[in-house]
Design an enzyme around this catalytic site. Structure first.
Site, PDB file in Angstrom:
ATOM      1  N   HIS A 124       0.866  -1.177   0.000  1.00 15.48           N
ATOM      2  CA  HIS A 124       0.000   0.000   0.000  1.00 15.48           C
ATOM      3  C   HIS A 124       0.907   1.231   0.000  1.00 15.48           C
ATOM      4  O   HIS A 124       2.025   1.176   0.523  1.00 15.48           O
ATOM      5  CB  HIS A 124      -0.835  -0.053   1.282  1.00 15.48           C
ATOM      6  CG  HIS A 124      -1.878   1.006   1.410  1.00 15.48           C
ATOM      7  ND1 HIS A 124      -1.594   2.282   1.845  1.00 15.48           N
ATOM      8  CD2 HIS A 124      -3.206   0.975   1.177  1.00 15.48           C
ATOM      9  CE1 HIS A 124      -2.710   2.985   1.872  1.00 15.48           C
ATOM     10  NE2 HIS A 124      -3.711   2.226   1.467  1.00 15.48           N
ATOM     11  N   ASP A 201       2.990  -4.599   8.075  1.00 13.69           N
ATOM     12  CA  ASP A 201       1.798  -3.769   7.907  1.00 13.69           C
ATOM     13  C   ASP A 201       0.598  -4.691   8.112  1.00 13.69           C
ATOM     14  O   ASP A 201       0.269  -5.504   7.242  1.00 13.69           O
ATOM     15  CB  ASP A 201       1.815  -3.166   6.495  1.00 13.69           C
ATOM     16  CG  ASP A 201       0.515  -2.431   6.172  1.00 13.69           C
ATOM     17  OD1 ASP A 201      -0.451  -2.537   6.941  1.00 13.69           O
ATOM     18  OD2 ASP A 201       0.478  -1.762   5.121  1.00 13.69           O
ATOM     19  N   GLN A 204      -4.678  -4.958   7.141  1.00 16.00           N
ATOM     20  CA  GLN A 204      -5.760  -5.823   6.643  1.00 16.00           C
ATOM     21  C   GLN A 204      -5.897  -7.125   7.429  1.00 16.00           C
ATOM     22  O   GLN A 204      -6.791  -7.917   7.142  1.00 16.00           O
ATOM     23  CB  GLN A 204      -5.554  -6.143   5.155  1.00 16.00           C
ATOM     24  CG  GLN A 204      -5.703  -4.938   4.242  1.00 16.00           C
ATOM     25  CD  GLN A 204      -7.097  -4.311   4.284  1.00 16.00           C
ATOM     26  OE1 GLN A 204      -8.069  -4.918   4.746  1.00 16.00           O
ATOM     27  NE2 GLN A 204      -7.202  -3.083   3.824  1.00 16.00           N
ATOM     28  N   LYS A 227     -10.247  -0.339  10.987  1.00  8.99           N
ATOM     29  CA  LYS A 227     -10.506  -1.550  10.186  1.00  8.99           C
ATOM     30  C   LYS A 227     -10.861  -2.727  11.086  1.00  8.99           C
ATOM     31  O   LYS A 227     -11.037  -3.853  10.618  1.00  8.99           O
ATOM     32  CB  LYS A 227      -9.282  -1.884   9.336  1.00  8.99           C
ATOM     33  CG  LYS A 227      -8.984  -0.803   8.282  1.00  8.99           C
ATOM     34  CD  LYS A 227      -7.958  -1.290   7.306  1.00  8.99           C
ATOM     35  CE  LYS A 227      -7.236  -0.193   6.582  1.00  8.99           C
ATOM     36  NZ  LYS A 227      -7.955   0.363   5.448  1.00  8.99           N
ATOM     37  N   CYS A 365      -4.827   2.504  -3.547  1.00  5.98           N
ATOM     38  CA  CYS A 365      -3.517   2.959  -3.036  1.00  5.98           C
ATOM     39  C   CYS A 365      -2.433   1.932  -3.324  1.00  5.98           C
ATOM     40  O   CYS A 365      -1.538   1.690  -2.500  1.00  5.98           O
ATOM     41  CB  CYS A 365      -3.576   3.292  -1.544  1.00  5.98           C
ATOM     42  SG  CYS A 365      -4.716   4.595  -1.142  1.00  5.98           S
TER      43      CYS A 365
HETATM   44  N1  C6P Z   1      -6.303   0.589   2.953  1.00  5.20           N
HETATM   45  C1  C6P Z   1      -8.228   0.230   1.547  1.00  5.20           C
HETATM   46  O1  C6P Z   1      -9.359   0.515   1.124  1.00  5.20           O
HETATM   47  P1  C6P Z   1      -4.792   3.900   7.171  1.00  5.20           P
HETATM   48  O2  C6P Z   1      -5.299   4.761   6.075  1.00  5.20           O
HETATM   49  O3  C6P Z   1      -3.572   4.482   7.835  1.00  5.20           O
HETATM   50  O4  C6P Z   1      -5.846   3.493   8.143  1.00  5.20           O
HETATM   51  O5  C6P Z   1      -4.340   2.527   6.487  1.00  5.20           O
HETATM   52  C2  C6P Z   1      -3.443   2.519   5.428  1.00  5.20           C
HETATM   53  C3  C6P Z   1      -3.244   1.139   4.888  1.00  5.20           C
HETATM   54  C4  C6P Z   1      -2.015   0.541   5.012  1.00  5.20           C
HETATM   55  N2  C6P Z   1      -1.788  -0.705   4.577  1.00  5.20           N
HETATM   56  C5  C6P Z   1      -2.749  -1.443   3.995  1.00  5.20           C
HETATM   57  C6  C6P Z   1      -2.437  -2.840   3.558  1.00  5.20           C
HETATM   58  C7  C6P Z   1      -4.021  -0.904   3.822  1.00  5.20           C
HETATM   59  O6  C6P Z   1      -4.951  -1.630   3.241  1.00  5.20           O
HETATM   60  C8  C6P Z   1      -4.267   0.435   4.265  1.00  5.20           C
HETATM   61  C9  C6P Z   1      -5.598   1.081   4.027  1.00  5.20           C
HETATM   62  C10 C6P Z   1      -7.637   1.057   2.650  1.00  5.20           C
HETATM   63  O7  C6P Z   1      -7.593  -0.722   1.095  1.00  5.20           O
HETATM   64  C11 C6P Z   1      -7.688   2.504   2.325  1.00  5.20           C
HETATM   65  S1  C6P Z   1      -6.696   2.905   0.937  1.00  5.20           S
END
Ligand code: C6P
Length: 407
Positions: A124, A201, A204, A227, A365
């Site tokens: 991401h 990370d 998910q 999430k 992203c």
């Molecule tokens: N993905 C998706 O719809 P934040 O924005 O900090 O809460 O998370 C960022 C992030 C980092 N790593 C992974 C693997 C992610 O999936 C995400 C967030 C969302 O897939 C928003 S783009």
């Protein structure tokens, strides 16, 4: 098999019982953000109605209650992650902020020109851009573990890529666009063998399957509360105590200092060192409530449920002409990204919305990955434990209608 009354669980989520565009809401955008159960909403209301005050500084009853609630949430998160102590948990606004914290502070202290940061092609942007910024500042180089045809990491390349120059290997647990579940423990073991530090990370995976930092053997782990049923703006960085204490502070301000003179300051140990200013107290309280709620169901049970819905979705999508699923067939998380020959992902996602179906369409992203796959993006359905097989069928019916509509 644990027996859970899923209908009762679903009733804990008031937002799901509504109509959107004249149809019952079918919320399948959980990878972007999950919905919140009453237990979490009530924890926020109770906090604001009874305990609200600033933490760590007030010598009065409400402040000590707020501090207990905030620090209590840290203990819950530490247990949830299998951390050795609550001092290894730094509250952040989420995954993005946690990764930036590591890239900026650990990076400033330990990364030099010529060093290598190893990432994967499925990261991401929030596990890519902060490292690009660090590389620009320091002269370090980025390397990438390729994504193979089947959507898994090309692990046979790891031996060539994970060399002694690698200082950091940062990778996602579950890909947010492919659904791939990476073998975290194996990757951490390989990194340790060359003396590289690891960052997982877990955006998910955090609310979807058991995550134990000591079983994984990682040095850092980042996640977002929103999430996993918690409020937006909550989340944390796990860091091994020894590493956190070796890192310089990040934001300067109140609460992260021991002494301050007009000329200079000395700093507290982690986690206070990284939590300057008034934190998101209610967010942390909500995150603690979300941990309790999820543990009440059980992460292994949630994963089984996710998996059953995903398998069903794969089977139903497989019946639709011109629909191609991205990512691995077997071992995968509770999300399915796909393309439809006749429709751009944005058009398809807008069509779905007309039917009350919330999907996500676009690059998620993951711009470099989409470019590599030669796709303008995908449409993604992502499941959580309050979704049902009947909903997956309804999604498939709506998509079948889209196939006819766009033909
Ligand atoms: N993905 C998706 O719809 P934040 O924005 O900090 O809460 O998370 C960022 C992030 C980092 N790593 C992974 C693997 C992610 O999936 C995400 C967030 C969302 O897939 C928003 S783009």
């Amino acid at each position: 098999m644990t027996s859970i009354d899923w209908a009762k669980v679903r009733a804990d989520f008031p937002i799901l019982a509504q109509q959107v565009n004249g149809k019952p809401l079918l919320y399948l955008d959980n990878a972007a953000s999950s919905q919140k159960p009453r237990a979490v909403i009530s924890a926020l209301v109770n906090y604001y109605e009874r305990d609200n005050a600033n933490v760590h500084r007030g010598l009065h009853e409400l402040s000590s209650r707020a501090t207990d609630a905030y620090e209590g949430a840290r203990v819950k998160v530490a247990k949830y992650l299998g951390a050795a102590s609550a001092e290894e948990i730094v509250f952040t606004r989420g995954t993005t902020e946690a990764i930036n914290l590591v890239a900026q502070t650990w990076g400033a202290r330990f990364v030099r020109e010529g060093d290598v940061i190893l990432l994967t092609e499925m990261e991401h942007h929030s596990n890519l851009v902060p490292w690009q910024m660090l590389a620009e500042r320091t002269g370090a180089r980025l390397r990438f573990v390729p994504v193979a045809e089947d959507g898994t990491l090309a692990l046979e390349r790891l031996g060539d890529l994970l060399t002694a120059e690698v200082k950091m290997f940062a990778f996602t647990h579950i890909s947010n666009s492919l659904g791939t579940i990476n073998p975290v423990a194996e990757l951490c073991r390989a990194a340790r063998a060359v003396g590289a530090v690891t960052l997982v990370d877990a955006a998910q995976s955090i609310g979807h399957l058991p995550v134990d930092v000591r079983e994984m053997g990682c040095d850092f782990l980042a996640f977002s509360g929103h999430k996993m049923c918690a409020p937006t703006g909550s989340g944390a960085l796990y860091g091994r105590a020894e590493l956190l204490d070796a890192m310089p502070p990040w934001h300067g301000g109140g609460e992260m200092i021991v002494t301050v003179s007009y000329e200079r300051s000395t700093y507290k140990k982690a986690p206070a060192r990284f939590e300057a200013g008034t934190p998101n107290i209610a967010g942390a309280v909500g995150l603690g409530a979300a941990v309790d709620y999820i543990e009440g169901i059980g992460r292994a049970t949630i994963f089984e449920h996710d998996l059953a819905l995903t398998r069903h979705a794969l089977a139903r999508l497989g019946e639709l002409p011109g629909v191609r699923v991205q990512g691995p067939r077997d071992r995968r998380g509770g999300l399915v990204g796909f393309t439809m020959d006749a429709a751009h992902p944005h058009d398809l996602t807008t069509f779905a919305d007309q039917h009350g179906l919330a999907l996500r369409g676009g690059h998620h992203c993951n711009m470099p990955l989409m470019k590599k796959l030669r796709l303008p993006g995908t449409t993604r359905a992502s499941f959580y434990f309050y979704n049902t097989k009947v909903e997956v069928d309804r999604m498939a019916d709506i998509l079948a209608e889209a196939v006819r509509f766009f033909a």
